[in-house]
Enzyme design. Structure first.
Site, PDB file in Angstrom:
ATOM      1  N   SER A  15      -1.499  16.030   7.142  1.00 50.58           N
ATOM      2  CA  SER A  15      -1.522  16.731   6.070  1.00 50.58           C
ATOM      3  C   SER A  15      -1.150  15.753   4.735  1.00 50.58           C
ATOM      4  O   SER A  15      -0.914  14.530   5.013  1.00 50.58           O
ATOM      5  CB  SER A  15      -0.293  17.800   6.180  1.00 50.58           C
ATOM      6  OG  SER A  15       0.877  17.124   6.194  1.00 50.58           O
ATOM      7  N   SER A 141       9.232   5.196  -1.213  1.00 50.62           N
ATOM      8  CA  SER A 141       9.618   6.372  -1.954  1.00 50.62           C
ATOM      9  C   SER A 141      10.196   5.805  -3.233  1.00 50.62           C
ATOM     10  O   SER A 141      10.910   4.616  -3.124  1.00 50.62           O
ATOM     11  CB  SER A 141      10.330   7.310  -1.557  1.00 50.62           C
ATOM     12  OG  SER A 141      10.468   8.310  -2.406  1.00 50.62           O
ATOM     13  N   TYR A 154      17.692  11.154   3.055  1.00 50.72           N
ATOM     14  CA  TYR A 154      16.267  10.822   2.540  1.00 50.72           C
ATOM     15  C   TYR A 154      16.362   9.247   1.956  1.00 50.72           C
ATOM     16  O   TYR A 154      15.644   8.340   2.063  1.00 50.72           O
ATOM     17  CB  TYR A 154      15.446  11.797   1.922  1.00 50.72           C
ATOM     18  CG  TYR A 154      14.028  11.533   1.427  1.00 50.72           C
ATOM     19  CD1 TYR A 154      13.032  11.306   2.644  1.00 50.72           C
ATOM     20  CD2 TYR A 154      13.588  11.198   0.090  1.00 50.72           C
ATOM     21  CE1 TYR A 154      11.719  11.220   2.163  1.00 50.72           C
ATOM     22  CE2 TYR A 154      12.486  10.853  -0.049  1.00 50.72           C
ATOM     23  CZ  TYR A 154      11.353  10.987   0.875  1.00 50.72           C
ATOM     24  OH  TYR A 154       9.863  10.670   0.586  1.00 50.72           O
ATOM     25  N   THR A 189       2.183  17.340  -2.675  1.00 55.56           N
ATOM     26  CA  THR A 189       1.950  17.950  -1.328  1.00 55.56           C
ATOM     27  C   THR A 189       2.986  19.009  -0.896  1.00 55.56           C
ATOM     28  O   THR A 189       3.644  19.540  -1.590  1.00 55.56           O
ATOM     29  CB  THR A 189       2.049  16.759  -0.455  1.00 55.56           C
ATOM     30  OG1 THR A 189       3.589  16.493  -0.257  1.00 55.56           O
ATOM     31  CG2 THR A 189       1.327  15.486  -0.870  1.00 55.56           C
TER      32      THR A 189
HETATM   33  N1  LIG Z   1       5.031  13.879  -1.583  1.00 60.69           N
HETATM   34  C1  LIG Z   1       6.006  13.208  -2.209  1.00 60.69           C
HETATM   35  O1  LIG Z   1       6.310  13.610  -3.258  1.00 60.69           O
HETATM   36  C2  LIG Z   1       6.321  11.909  -1.771  1.00 60.69           C
HETATM   37  C3  LIG Z   1       6.999  11.042  -2.453  1.00 60.69           C
HETATM   38  C4  LIG Z   1       7.541   9.914  -2.164  1.00 60.69           C
HETATM   39  C5  LIG Z   1       7.451   9.370  -0.739  1.00 60.69           C
HETATM   40  N2  LIG Z   1       6.536  10.309  -0.071  1.00 60.69           N
HETATM   41  C6  LIG Z   1       6.330   9.978   1.220  1.00 60.69           C
HETATM   42  O2  LIG Z   1       4.952  10.155   1.574  1.00 60.69           O
HETATM   43  C7  LIG Z   1       4.655  10.405   3.008  1.00 60.69           C
HETATM   44  C8  LIG Z   1       3.868  11.601   3.441  1.00 60.69           C
HETATM   45  O3  LIG Z   1       4.459  12.461   2.824  1.00 60.69           O
HETATM   46  P1  LIG Z   1       3.514  13.792   2.207  1.00 60.69           P
HETATM   47  O4  LIG Z   1       4.167  14.055   0.868  1.00 60.69           O
HETATM   48  O5  LIG Z   1       2.247  13.732   2.641  1.00 60.69           O
HETATM   49  O6  LIG Z   1       4.248  14.925   3.165  1.00 60.69           O
HETATM   50  P2  LIG Z   1       3.435  16.006   4.324  1.00 60.69           P
HETATM   51  O7  LIG Z   1       2.291  16.658   3.990  1.00 60.69           O
HETATM   52  O8  LIG Z   1       4.841  16.808   4.724  1.00 60.69           O
HETATM   53  O9  LIG Z   1       3.292  15.062   5.444  1.00 60.69           O
HETATM   54  C9  LIG Z   1       4.206  14.590   6.238  1.00 60.69           C
HETATM   55  C10 LIG Z   1       3.495  13.993   7.540  1.00 60.69           C
HETATM   56  O10 LIG Z   1       4.568  13.410   8.456  1.00 60.69           O
HETATM   57  C11 LIG Z   1       4.196  13.784   9.699  1.00 60.69           C
HETATM   58  N3  LIG Z   1       5.485  13.848  10.525  1.00 60.69           N
HETATM   59  C12 LIG Z   1       6.704  14.435  10.365  1.00 60.69           C
HETATM   60  N4  LIG Z   1       7.594  14.459  10.975  1.00 60.69           N
HETATM   61  C13 LIG Z   1       7.045  13.550  11.950  1.00 60.69           C
HETATM   62  C14 LIG Z   1       7.489  13.128  13.550  1.00 60.69           C
HETATM   63  N5  LIG Z   1       8.551  13.044  13.857  1.00 60.69           N
HETATM   64  N6  LIG Z   1       6.550  12.360  14.009  1.00 60.69           N
HETATM   65  C15 LIG Z   1       5.348  12.241  13.592  1.00 60.69           C
HETATM   66  N7  LIG Z   1       4.603  12.524  12.250  1.00 60.69           N
HETATM   67  C16 LIG Z   1       5.802  13.518  11.837  1.00 60.69           C
HETATM   68  C17 LIG Z   1       3.528  15.509   9.500  1.00 60.69           C
HETATM   69  O11 LIG Z   1       2.986  15.717  10.675  1.00 60.69           O
HETATM   70  P3  LIG Z   1       3.483  16.798  11.850  1.00 60.69           P
HETATM   71  O12 LIG Z   1       4.041  17.654  11.187  1.00 60.69           O
HETATM   72  O13 LIG Z   1       2.125  17.238  12.339  1.00 60.69           O
HETATM   73  O14 LIG Z   1       4.139  15.994  12.638  1.00 60.69           O
HETATM   74  C18 LIG Z   1       3.003  15.203   8.355  1.00 60.69           C
HETATM   75  O15 LIG Z   1       1.529  14.805   8.670  1.00 60.69           O
HETATM   76  C19 LIG Z   1       6.234  10.477   3.649  1.00 60.69           C
HETATM   77  O16 LIG Z   1       6.676   9.247   4.235  1.00 60.69           O
HETATM   78  C20 LIG Z   1       7.046  10.822   2.402  1.00 60.69           C
HETATM   79  O17 LIG Z   1       8.463  10.545   2.516  1.00 60.69           O
HETATM   80  C21 LIG Z   1       6.134  11.338  -0.471  1.00 60.69           C
END
Ligand SMILES: NC(=O)c1ccc[n+]([C@@H]2O[C@H](COP(=O)([O-])OP(=O)(O)OC[C@H]3O[C@@H](n4cnc5c(N)ncnc54)[C@H](OP(=O)(O)O)[C@@H]3O)[C@@H](O)[C@H]2O)c1
Length: 262
Positions: A15, A141, A154, A189
């Site tokens: 995702s 992040s 976090y 997201t």
């Molecule tokens: N969105 C933001 O605002 C933001 C800001 C700064 C940084 N980030 C970083 O960007 C990255 C992606 O986030 P996103 O926004 O795309 O969120 P997201 O849509 O919730 O995606 C998170 C992904 O991590 C996977 N995941 C979670 N726990 C896991 C585990 N134990 N083992 C393997 N996979 C796991 C989930 O897949 P499954 O549930 O299928 O395992 C999902 O594919 C993260 O590292 C987040 O900290 C996001």
């Protein structure tokens, strides 16, 4: 330079940012390995990728389970015989005040956001060494650069990630290995649905701030640009960049404004 035929392992590819990166890199005809826990979601992303590139595999794996990570790394190498790019993207955020957050919840955040990418990187470094080349991309992040309310575990995990991968950048154990650290601010997201709360349960809702975040396709395009240019550190953020500037040059204002955040 394009990523055509490069073997790219993406964690958290079911995702959000990981899925978007997979689609962008598939459009360049890369060989993609999609990893996350939810196999059904991975298969949906795989079907979309296969309409863009002939090469895409799924590798279900829980990044917090050391045995799965060891076996997953070996399986990933076996698919195409090499790994050119590892994108450490899997992560889980938090929505709970520090005072209300249990040690178990903090540990869970550290497991996913720090120990997971650290273990997978450790498992793949010998392969990068054998190849004498490769690229590691880390989705950290802005929470890895300053503390912000409601995200104690976090913030801690992303600061640890920052320290670990900056050390890799400074030690440079493999001359042909580049490491790119990405620090996004709020990106639109579904990340807040799975956000961990004080007792470890899921927040289960879209945060209003998140809904107004940078569009995920814009973020993914900036990440690929940073990868292509082998940047060391790239911030993809709006107001968070101003906060970082304040923390450095006018700390009282940083604490005044950050305290009001959620
Ligand atoms: N969105 C933001 O605002 C933001 C800001 C700064 C940084 N980030 C970083 O960007 C990255 C992606 O986030 P996103 O926004 O795309 O969120 P997201 O849509 O919730 O995606 C998170 C992904 O991590 C996977 N995941 C979670 N726990 C896991 C585990 N134990 N083992 C393997 N996979 C796991 C989930 O897949 P499954 O549930 O299928 O395992 C999902 O594919 C993260 O590292 C987040 O900290 C996001």
């Amino acid at each position: 330079m394009t990523y055509q035929d490069k073997v790219i392992l993406i964690t958290g590819a079911s995702s959000g940012i990981g899925k978007e990166l997979a689609l962008l890199l598939a459009a360049e005809k890369a060989r993609i390995i999609l990893s996350a826990r939810n196999e059904a979601h991975l298969l949906e992303v795989q079907a979309q990728c296969l309409s863009l590139t002939p090469h895409c595999h799924v590798l279900p794996m829980d990044i917090t389970d050391e045995r799965q990570v060891q076996e997953g790394a070996a399986s990933a190498i076996a698919i195409y015989g090499r790994i050119d790019v590892l994108i450490n993207n899997a992560g889980v955020t938090q929505r709970s005040k520090l005072i209300d957050t249990s040690p178990a919840a903090i540990r869970k955040l550290m497991e996913v956001n720090f120990f997971g990418p650290m273990m997978l990187t450790t498992a793949l470094l010998p392969q990068f060494k054998a190849q004498q080349q490769g690229q590691i991309v880390v989705i950290s992040s802005m929470a890895g650069l300053f503390g912000y309310p409601w995200r104690s575990g976090y913030n801690a995990a992303k600061h640890a990630l920052q320290g670990y991968f900056e050390t890799l950048q400074t030690e440079q154990p493999i001359p042909g290995l580049s490491t790119t650290i990405i620090c996004p601010g709020r990106i639109h997201t579904d990340i807040t649905y799975s956000a961990i709360t004080g007792d470890g349960s899921a927040y289960g809702a879209m945060d209003p701030g998140q809904a107004h975040g940078i569009p995920v396709d814009v973020c993914a395009r900036k990440i690929v640009k940073a990868m292509r240019n082998k940047k060391k550190l790239v911030l993809i953020a709006r107001m968070e960049k101003v906060l970082l500037w304040m923390k450095r040059y006018f700390p009282p204002l940083f604490y005044f404004i950050a305290r009001k955040g959620n």
